[in-house]
Design an enzyme around this catalytic site. Structure first.
Site, mmCIF file in Angstrom:
data_model
loop_
_atom_site.group_PDB
_atom_site.id
_atom_site.type_symbol
_atom_site.label_atom_id
_atom_site.label_comp_id
_atom_site.label_asym_id
_atom_site.label_seq_id
_atom_site.Cartn_x
_atom_site.Cartn_y
_atom_site.Cartn_z
ATOM 1 C CE1 TYR B 274 1.375 -106.523 43.832
ATOM 2 C CE2 TYR B 274 0.906 -106.750 41.499
ATOM 3 C CZ TYR B 274 0.781 -107.211 42.794
ATOM 4 O OH TYR B 274 0.071 -108.359 43.041
ATOM 5 C CE1 TYR B 314 12.003 -113.403 46.311
ATOM 6 C CE2 TYR B 314 10.438 -111.604 46.111
ATOM 7 C CZ TYR B 314 11.112 -112.523 46.894
ATOM 8 O OH TYR B 314 10.890 -112.550 48.246
#
Lengths: 139, 368
Positions: B274, B314
């Site tokens: 993460y 992304y």
């Protein structure tokens, strides 16, 4: 373990469950004291505020903190989180001498260093801290 | 363990102009198509971020008949936690096919703010921290001071993420060109030492994965991706509530996941960690055991990490955890084209929620 000192009769205890006050009272702030929770059974200082001591299950009492500590971490906030805030300013985690960590403010924009010794600014609301070396000034 | 991921998909990403239920529908139906299954096969659903009763709303929207549902709301790590719950429910026979899904329209809806909805105690909010940025900023400041690093080690995380995004046509920054350390350092400050390029994107997007028994998975079209292990840790909700900013819940979460899988960090071929902020990656890599404290910068840009381009380059739809799983599955199936990690057999997905509040680790592997 050393037994905890007897309660300070001038401090209003938090009483039993159901009588919990959420924040230090206005009177506490007027008197300029920094209060933190402490378990009357085991003497552990509890912060953030908890309704009961996780070890003992007893409601904490509010006791005066020494008002001293050191910077655990700090940041200069550069954008406003909302109305009423005027960046830049410093938000910091201060590890109190009693052990718990408190989120607080430091004056100016630094730079500070983690580990710098700090002390509570009496009467500040919400409780703010300043470097211990700084000349002492009333808010 | 005897449960596998059999389907994975993204919904539309970026700026979609679509609402959450439409994006959820895309994610779920695409993941089921990928799995060779239909809505009628689904009897378990884990999701959040849709109205007040998340699984109920999605189930009614799609006509699902659920024997099991799960909506733990713990920020971006929820979806790694859902894998654990789903594996247990399938192993126990409560349900047979679980969809884990998430979608957000936060970019199109312009619903993301710097300070609102924080859930901080009023005594902390009164000091004016940005939520969640200032907490990560404090962790970053302490990290740099304790280990004697400068901001460049944070910037390198963003640079590496961008390099991966340039290999992923689905990435928001695909085609944006490479990022340099100087770009990151010169970007507008948010909460020192973090600038805007140390912070994840704010985009629409989401995805879904489908899980069923390994036995059934072996009869489905895609190669099964086996759930090897999982672990989690819940720590703090307030900014003063964590005792040590540099020893996060990733330590316990990773230890539990590796122990359950009988694996260690050296067994991992590709890691999806993460990256809400650049510092999140460094703290998580160290907590998970990939590097000693202060040494994670040495891994950035050199190991197979955040191959999609991550939340930094992304897609970051508010909670990124489901997309960590989607990329991990695709890497293990060898579907990642220019960004494929050759021969990847074990993948790690590690989610972080809130202000380093919740941590959940999933280990996935090819079917041997």
């Amino acid at each position: 373990m050393t037994p905890p000192p007897p309660p300070d009769p001038s401090i209003t205890g938090r009483g039993s469950l159901g009588e919990i006050d959420e924040q230090p009272s206005a009177r506490d702030h007027r008197e300029g004291r920094l209060l933190i929770g402490r378990c009357p059974a085991c003497g552990t200082h509890l912060h953030p505020d908890r309704p009961v001591c996780p070890e003992c299950g007893v409601a904490p009492e509010r006791v005066p903190a020494a008002g001293t500590g050191e910077i655990d971490a700090w940041t200069v906030v550069r954008r406003s989180p909302g109305p009423g805030f005027d960046p830049p300013y410093v938000v910091a985690r201060v590890r109190l001498t009693e052990g718990p960590v408190l989120l607080t403010s430091l004056p100016g924009t630094g730079p500070y260093r983690c580990g710098d010794a700090v002390r509570h600014v009496p009467g500040s609301d919400p409780p703010a801290f300043d470097l211990q070396e700084q000349p002492w000034t009333s808010p | 363990m005897s449960v596998a991921v059999v389907g994975a998909a993204e919904c539309d990403l970026g700026v979609t102009g679509l609402d959450v239920l439409t994006l959820q529908t895309q994610a779920i139906t695409r993941a089921l198509a990928d799995a060779g299954l239909t809505l009628r096969d689904v009897d378990g659903l884990a999701t959040n971020g849709v109205g007040r009763f998340p699984t109920t709303e999605v189930a009614e929207h799609l006509g699902l008949d659920l024997a099991w549902s799960e909506s733990s709301f713990v920020g971006g790590s929820a979806f790694e936690m859902y894998v654990a719950r789903a594996a247990q429910a399938i192993d126990a026979g409560q349900c047979s096919v679980v969809v884990i899904s998430y979608a957000s329209d936060q970019r199109s809806a312009r619903s993301r703010t710097l300070g609102a909805g924080s859930g901080l105690p009023p005594a902390e909010a009164a000091h004016g921290p940005l939520y969640p940025a200032s907490h990560y900023a404090m962790a970053a400041q302490r990290y740099l001071e304790v280990h004697g690093h400068d901001r460049a080690v944070l910037a390198e995380v963003a640079v590496a993420a961008r390099a991966q995004a340039l290999l992923n046509p689905a990435a928001y920054r695909y085609g944006a060109g490479p990022l340099t350390v100087d770009d990151v350092l010169a970007a507008a400050p948010v909460s020192d030492p973090l600038g805007v390029l140390d912070c994840c994107l704010v985009t629409d997007g989401g995805g879904a994965v489908v899980l069923t028994s390994l036995e059934r998975a072996r009869d489905l079209p895609r190669p099964p991706v086996v759930v090897l292990g999982y672990g989690e840790s819940t720590t703090n909700v307030s900014m003063g509530g964590a005792d040590d900013l540099l020893a996060t819940g990733a330590v316990a979460s990773g230890r539990r996941a590796f122990a359950r899988a009988g694996l260690g960090p050296a067994d991992v071929d590709v890691a999806q960690v993460y990256d809400s902020f650049t510092i999140t990656v460094l703290l998580s890599l160290e907590g998970l055991g990939f590097a000693a404290p202060g040494e994670a910068p040495g891994l950035v840009g050199t190991v197979a990490l955040n191959t999609s381009g991550g939340g930094l380059s992304y897609c970051h739809p508010g909670q990124f955890g489901v997309l960590l799983l989607v990329e991990a599955v695709r890497q293990l199936r060898g579907e990642c084209g220019a960004r494929q990690v050759a021969g990847a057999e074990v993948a790690l997905a590690h989610g972080t929620g809130g202000i380093l509040s919740t941590h959940a680790t999933v280990l996935l592997g090819v079917d041997r």
